[in-house]
Design a protein around this motif. Structure first.
Motif, PDB file in Angstrom:
ATOM      1  N   ILE A 114     -60.822  22.489  43.993  1.00  0.00           N
ATOM      2  CA  ILE A 114     -60.153  21.709  42.947  1.00  0.00           C
ATOM      3  C   ILE A 114     -58.694  21.537  43.351  1.00  0.00           C
ATOM      4  CG2 ILE A 114     -59.429  21.680  40.527  1.00  0.00           C
ATOM      5  CD1 ILE A 114     -61.881  23.345  39.871  1.00  0.00           C
ATOM      6  N   GLY A 367     -59.523  14.404  37.764  1.00  0.00           N
ATOM      7  CA  GLY A 367     -60.293  14.396  39.003  1.00  0.00           C
ATOM      8  C   GLY A 367     -60.705  12.997  39.411  1.00  0.00           C
ATOM      9  N   HIS A 370     -57.709  11.211  40.731  1.00  0.00           N
ATOM     10  CA  HIS A 370     -57.401  11.697  42.076  1.00  0.00           C
ATOM     11  C   HIS A 370     -58.293  11.023  43.116  1.00  0.00           C
ATOM     12  CE1 HIS A 370     -56.177  14.580  45.171  1.00  0.00           C
ATOM     13  NE2 HIS A 370     -57.456  14.715  45.467  1.00  0.00           N
TER      14      HIS A 370
END
Length: 390
Positions: A114, A367, A370
């Motif tokens: 992560i 996420g 990203h």
């Protein structure tokens, strides 16, 4: 006196760890539906779990392996809502996930994969609302919050370690003067709650609690120990803390883990110049924490006498440093900043969708952001690299 130095360091470690964040724990447990007795039982369960694991690991490995409850995890609970039985089920699942991280190598690697800015931004979003509480307290109860914040600021300048305990003592004095408590029940409370397992509580509480405990407690806790020359087996630490979390969950405890903030109090040369004797500090801290747990009922009852915003204000002051560190980690590097911003905004919004809280949605949205901007960033980087000329 020198021989007693690690013992004193252990007692101080327990006192600072308990006084600086037990209000966060109580506020978090009340946030997921615990009543007074269940919250007091949860605090007692956490103290005993922390103490037992600290003593066991310290004696076994002869290292100052300080254990603590998950303070960021408790802050996460404040906005989770739902029934307490469902939260307890999520606590059990979180403990099982921590154990799995010790048993299954790829799970640990998945957590490590992560992006750091996104994990830090999720933590910052969780902490932000609570860290705003001192401002609200100054508007709602200035005569109580003013002295608390003043004492915290002065001690933060001249004796930083005691800033939050000092603020807590000031709050206790203010509560005693204004509420005139009588007949506080100091009998330890054990309240068993049968866990209920639901998908929304597992996704909305267990998974974010597991992630924030690993990223904000266990990883930096190992880093602190490594910095002082101690490298305990991570697998054993995760198995012990995960098992303790799962066992303590029906009593109301949410999660225990490696200490990050107070770890240096037991592992540094100030605790004991001889590294081979510093394990005494963590063992003493464990014994002291169990003793402090016996006062959990009185602590919970005293907190109930005060305005909720004052309790949240003390908890917010305790988390200022953690918020600063999380924001710094999230936004120091330009690469990945967009995902961190999205994670922070969604997490701090406090939204609940499909029964799942904002911490999970913040992590998911950040996420995705990203992954969306990463190819563009890679292309931009390639365009700035020099090319070979024929």
């Amino acid at each position: 006196m020198e021989r007693a130095r690690p013992i004193v360091a252990g007692v101080v470690t327990a006192l600072v760890g308990f006084a600086s964040s037990f209000t966060v724990v109580l506020a978090g447990l009340r946030g997921v539906g615990a009543d007074e007795r269940q919250a007091a039982s949860g605090l007692l369960a956490l103290c005993v779990a922390v103490g037992v694991v600290s003593i066991t690991l310290g004696l076994r490995h002869r290292m100052p392996i300080a254990i603590a409850w998950s303070t960021p995890g408790a802050a996460l609970l404040m906005g989770a809502g739902g029934s307490f039985a469902e939260a307890v089920g999520a606590f059990v699942v979180c403990g099982a996930l921590i154990m799995a991280a010790g048993l299954v190598p790829w799970l640990g690697r998945a957590i490590a994969a992560i992006p750091g800015p996104i994990a830090a931004a999720m933590l910052a979003g969780v902490l932000l609302k609570l860290c705003l509480a001192p401002v609200h307290a100054m508007l709602d109860v200035p005569y109580l919050a003013g002295p608390v914040i003043l004492v915290w600021a002065l001690l933060y300048r001249f004796a930083r370690t005691w800033a939050v305990p000092g603020a807590l003592l000031t709050a206790v004095a203010a509560i005693a003067l204004t509420s005139r408590p009588a007949g506080l029940d100091v009998t330890p409370v054990i309240e068993i709650t049968v866990p209920v397992f639901t998908l929304p509580s597992i996704v909305g509480i267990a998974v974010p609690l597991f992630l924030v405990t690993m990223a904000a407690q266990n990883v930096p806790g190992m880093a602190v120990l490594s910095g002082y020359g101690f490298r305990p087996p991570l697998r054993g630490v995760l198995l012990a803390t995960g098992a303790a979390s799962a066992v303590g969950a029906p009593l109301g405890g949410h999660a225990v883990n490696l200490a990050a903030i107070t770890a240096a109090l037991a592992a540094s040369p100030e605790a004991e110049p001889d590294p081979s004797r510093r394990w005494i500090a963590s063992v003493t801290a464990g014994v002291s924490m169990i003793g402090l747990g016996l006062c959990s009922s009185a602590a919970a009852a005293l907190v109930l006498l005060s305005p909720p915003v004052l309790v949240e204000a003390v908890a917010g002051l305790a988390l200022f440093a953690a918020l600063g560190a999380a924001l710094s980690s999230a936004f120091t590097q330009a690469d990945g900043r967009e995902g961190a911003v999205v994670t922070l905004v969604v997490t701090a919004s406090g939204i609940t969708w499909a029964g799942v809280g904002s911490a999970f949605w913040g992590l998911a949205a950040g996420g995705l952001m990203h992954l969306l901007v990463r190819p563009a960033q890679a292309a931009s980087l390639r365009s700035t690299l020099p090319t070979d000329s024929a």
